[in-house]
Motif scaffolding. Sequence first.
Motif: not given
Length: 340
Positions: A52-53, A56-57, A59-61, A63, A67, A75
């Motif tokens: 999960k981390r 998140k990386f 998606k967020d880091d 870019g 979905k 996903y």
Amino acid sequence: MKQYVKRIQRITYIIAELKARRYPNAHSLAVYFRKYDIDHNIDCSVSEKTIKRDMKFIKDDLGAPLKYHAAFRGYYLEDDWELPYLHRTARDIFVLLMMAQLAGGVIPELYREDLKRIGENIYSFLDEGEHSLDLFEAVGVVHPLKSEVKPEIFQILIAAWERRRRLLVKFDDHRNPEVCAGCDSRLREITIEVHAFFIYEGIWYAKIINHTTAEVRNLPLHLIQEATPLDQYFIRSRDLLDGLKSQYNIFGYEEVENIIIKCDKRTAGWLAGKSWFPGQRMERQPNGEYYFYFDRAAKPELIWFIMQNGGHLELLEPHALRSEISSRAELLHRQHQNND
């Protein structure tokens, strides 16, 4: 395998699954890595929380347009997104190849095969016809390495630097021949801390601290004959690293300031094509001669600079240094007089 390498491989696999629209989720990926670990024994098993981390990386880091698909309970990527690091333009790849080609002239023997392989891999990213390989063969370093460093010695030094471990080294101490006066060997043994590496005029050096005397010196790596890691650790000096970044007078020579040198017009042309000392300026005189102005210079390097130009240069300032240059020139003349 190091943890950051495992994470890179894991994230690369997750992105490949997302791009293929296999709709992975934390549970399915954790099961996959656990099974892969059992089958191949490479310690890659991770928990769902770690996955999960990673998501998140991504998606967020990175870019990524990540979905969640409720029907497939996994996903996917919303468009044809590319991992930023791997998405290189032809110009990026060209610059990387140029760097690899130039590095080939100075890189130690230990890494030459690796560099060649990396260059070939980078070149494979170029589309056919974008750049000719002949171009890179026409680029090189004019002043390559003058002295080879033993691969096993370089490997030990790099490892010691990475782990901040002191080394017991034996080296040819040509700087102090009296250390072994009367011996067949000049080998000297000291305990050192390696703080940095640099190349100067085709020679690899280590910026070291002699642990016993606290002396800072630049040790030519090709002079080292033996190196043994010790179970002693040290803290790297930020001051030594900052001093290297200045790229001026790294040997700590005595300096002179406000320098004026007269140069005949025959020599001025090629001298002007290179920056010799900080603050270089050139001024043409009415008689066709040139004056070179420098803010400062290392004293030995300034003397060598004047003498190697065989009488085409004359030091005007600082005036006090003229007598030393004159004495050296007279000694050189006496040594080369024809006694026949």
